[in-house]
Scaffold this motif. Sequence first.
Motif, PDB file in Angstrom:
ATOM      1  N   ALA A  53       2.340 -12.469  -0.805  1.00 18.30           N
ATOM      2  CA  ALA A  53       1.237 -11.612  -0.368  1.00 18.30           C
ATOM      3  C   ALA A  53       1.679 -10.827   0.863  1.00 18.30           C
ATOM      4  CB  ALA A  53       0.007 -12.449  -0.034  1.00 18.30           C
ATOM      5  N   ALA A  54       1.351  -9.551   0.892  1.00 15.37           N
ATOM      6  CA  ALA A  54       1.567  -8.723   2.081  1.00 15.37           C
ATOM      7  C   ALA A  54       0.228  -8.625   2.798  1.00 15.37           C
ATOM      8  CB  ALA A  54       2.079  -7.350   1.686  1.00 15.37           C
ATOM      9  N   ARG A  55       0.123  -9.265   3.946  1.00 17.87           N
ATOM     10  CA  ARG A  55      -1.145  -9.305   4.679  1.00 17.87           C
ATOM     11  C   ARG A  55      -1.297  -8.138   5.634  1.00 17.87           C
ATOM     12  NH1 ARG A  55      -4.033 -13.003   1.708  1.00 17.87           N
ATOM     13  NH2 ARG A  55      -2.746 -14.852   1.331  1.00 17.87           N
ATOM     14  N   ASN A  56      -0.199  -7.414   5.878  1.00 14.23           N
ATOM     15  CA  ASN A  56      -0.262  -6.273   6.791  1.00 14.23           C
ATOM     16  C   ASN A  56       0.822  -5.276   6.397  1.00 14.23           C
ATOM     17  OD1 ASN A  56       2.254  -7.213   8.060  1.00 14.23           O
ATOM     18  ND2 ASN A  56       0.964  -8.793   9.005  1.00 14.23           N
ATOM     19  N   VAL A  57       0.830  -4.128   7.067  1.00 17.05           N
ATOM     20  CA  VAL A  57       1.766  -3.057   6.737  1.00 17.05           C
ATOM     21  C   VAL A  57       3.205  -3.513   6.921  1.00 17.05           C
ATOM     22  CG1 VAL A  57       2.518  -0.737   7.363  1.00 17.05           C
ATOM     23  CG2 VAL A  57       0.093  -1.259   7.286  1.00 17.05           C
ATOM     24  N   GLN A  59       4.570  -6.251   6.354  1.00 19.24           N
ATOM     25  CA  GLN A  59       5.064  -7.079   5.263  1.00 19.24           C
ATOM     26  C   GLN A  59       5.334  -6.276   3.988  1.00 19.24           C
ATOM     27  OE1 GLN A  59       2.090 -10.192   5.182  1.00 19.24           O
ATOM     28  NE2 GLN A  59       3.151 -11.371   6.762  1.00 19.24           N
ATOM     29  N   LEU A  60       5.102  -4.965   4.038  1.00 16.53           N
ATOM     30  CA  LEU A  60       5.503  -4.084   2.937  1.00 16.53           C
ATOM     31  C   LEU A  60       6.964  -3.672   3.056  1.00 16.53           C
ATOM     32  CD1 LEU A  60       2.450  -1.635   2.817  1.00 16.53           C
ATOM     33  CD2 LEU A  60       2.835  -3.630   1.371  1.00 16.53           C
ATOM     34  N   CYS A  61       7.569  -3.983   4.188  1.00 14.10           N
ATOM     35  CA  CYS A  61       8.943  -3.558   4.448  1.00 14.10           C
ATOM     36  C   CYS A  61       9.894  -4.058   3.363  1.00 14.10           C
ATOM     37  CB  CYS A  61       9.380  -4.075   5.824  1.00 14.10           C
ATOM     38  SG  CYS A  61      11.025  -3.537   6.321  1.00 14.10           S
ATOM     39  N   ASN A  62      10.737  -3.166   2.890  1.00 12.42           N
ATOM     40  CA  ASN A  62      11.755  -3.455   1.877  1.00 12.42           C
ATOM     41  C   ASN A  62      11.192  -3.758   0.492  1.00 12.42           C
ATOM     42  OD1 ASN A  62      13.907  -3.169   3.742  1.00 12.42           O
ATOM     43  ND2 ASN A  62      13.574  -5.270   4.459  1.00 12.42           N
ATOM     44  N   ARG A 139      11.959  -6.310  -5.222  1.00  9.24           N
ATOM     45  CA  ARG A 139      11.087  -7.064  -4.322  1.00  9.24           C
ATOM     46  C   ARG A 139       9.668  -6.577  -4.573  1.00  9.24           C
ATOM     47  NH1 ARG A 139       8.924  -6.831   1.369  1.00  9.24           N
ATOM     48  NH2 ARG A 139       8.178  -8.960   1.655  1.00  9.24           N
ATOM     49  N   ILE A 140       8.824  -7.476  -5.052  1.00  5.63           N
ATOM     50  CA  ILE A 140       7.444  -7.153  -5.415  1.00  5.63           C
ATOM     51  C   ILE A 140       6.517  -7.944  -4.500  1.00  5.63           C
ATOM     52  CG2 ILE A 140       5.745  -7.129  -7.277  1.00  5.63           C
ATOM     53  CD1 ILE A 140       8.166  -7.419  -9.225  1.00  5.63           C
ATOM     54  N   GLU A 166       0.038   3.752   2.780  1.00  4.06           N
ATOM     55  CA  GLU A 166       0.905   2.792   3.466  1.00  4.06           C
ATOM     56  C   GLU A 166       1.998   2.266   2.543  1.00  4.06           C
ATOM     57  OE1 GLU A 166      -2.699   1.297   6.464  1.00  4.06           O
ATOM     58  OE2 GLU A 166      -2.124   0.085   4.727  1.00  4.06           O
ATOM     59  N   ILE A 167       1.652   2.086   1.272  1.00  8.41           N
ATOM     60  CA  ILE A 167       2.650   1.634   0.290  1.00  8.41           C
ATOM     61  C   ILE A 167       3.737   2.689   0.116  1.00  8.41           C
ATOM     62  CG2 ILE A 167       3.003   1.097  -2.157  1.00  8.41           C
ATOM     63  CD1 ILE A 167       0.107  -0.073  -2.122  1.00  8.41           C
ATOM     64  N   VAL A 168       3.307   3.936  -0.050  1.00 13.20           N
ATOM     65  CA  VAL A 168       4.270   5.030  -0.244  1.00 13.20           C
ATOM     66  C   VAL A 168       5.131   5.214   0.994  1.00 13.20           C
ATOM     67  CG1 VAL A 168       4.515   7.498  -0.737  1.00 13.20           C
ATOM     68  CG2 VAL A 168       2.755   6.171  -1.904  1.00 13.20           C
TER      69      VAL A 168
END
Length: 375
Positions: A53-57, A59-62, A139-140, A166-168
């Motif tokens: 789970a990505a709880r914040n921006v 944690q979207l890294c990589n 990495r998903i 934020e994802i993009v």
Amino acid sequence: MALNPPIGEVQLQKVKQAFDKTLNKSDERAARQERRREAILHGDIPTFMEVDAARNVEQLCNADAVVLGFPFEGPTSISPSRAAPPSVSRPKAGSVYWRMGADVSPDHIREYSIFYSKHHNGGYHPEIDRDLVLHDALRIVDYGNCTYDPVDTMNTIREGIQRVGEIVDAGAIPFVLGGDHTTPYPVAKAILDRRTDPVGLVVFDAHVDFSYTPGEYWASNQWAQLMLETGKIDPKNISIIGIRSSRNAFAELKLAESLGVKVYTSTDVKQLGMNAVIAEAIKKANNGTNGIYVSVDIDCMEPAQVPSQKAQEIWGLSIDEMFAALRALSRENFIGFDICEHSPMYDVNGQGAQFCARAVVEMMGGLALSKRKSR
């Protein structure tokens, strides 16, 4: 016919060594095993495929691919002449025409994504590619759900645009679980706001959705709003596949065709074959563009195979036809994907939810192959 001789001792040892090697890789009989913390998004809902789970921006890294839930329900048809706002009570059980529930679909899809858990085999799908292990190549992460406000739906839309942005910005492809078919508006809007080049659009739907109501955002005018607000989708680069039923306004269909949109009815698909149809749609989407956005409204499907539709229409696409199309699209330069209009209250044995989860997996498989090829 002569029989082969028994396996020789040398060959038998090679076979045993191969089995022993596999056993050693999967052996978990250590003296102590640390407990694995479950990948729970909230309550008892797992993350999609039990990824992190990505709880914040941060944690979207990589991340290469990010799952986001857009639990949105706009106006819903009560009858051919009346519509209900999203804040009303749910229809009574057995309601024929008035069907709701897309706003609770993302979590239901996640529950059935457990069949594709990364803990089964790391995401090995030999039917996609015999040598591809999905989670070795990608990495998903799961970015949770947007907050749904049925009274002020624009709040949800604005949050959707922000979260997809934020994802993009993190360099990942958004895979969005709707929600009704308003979903592609915030998703594609966030993507296109960050691009300068035009993009193509391939849509699977029973309905053309070419209404135009300025200032309103709902599941019938999303394409008009995106074209007019972004200026980066030319109708000549749009194909809509699976059209049928009397819920399509004659004027809307003729408007779409007059602008250059290619409309394929379910009859076209049955007669031409999906391989030919999707090849034409991809060619059209790629003509002078940089990337394809893919949107699946599950009412494009035959409801006998995918029963969880909000607006079911008999004689839709088969699962074979749909996955042939997604298999082809996943190997293109696609920039975003959404799947919409699943409603858990009409599902049967999780068939609809598992179909939606598998559609995401199929698109991720193509992305994984492209990542592997580029390395």
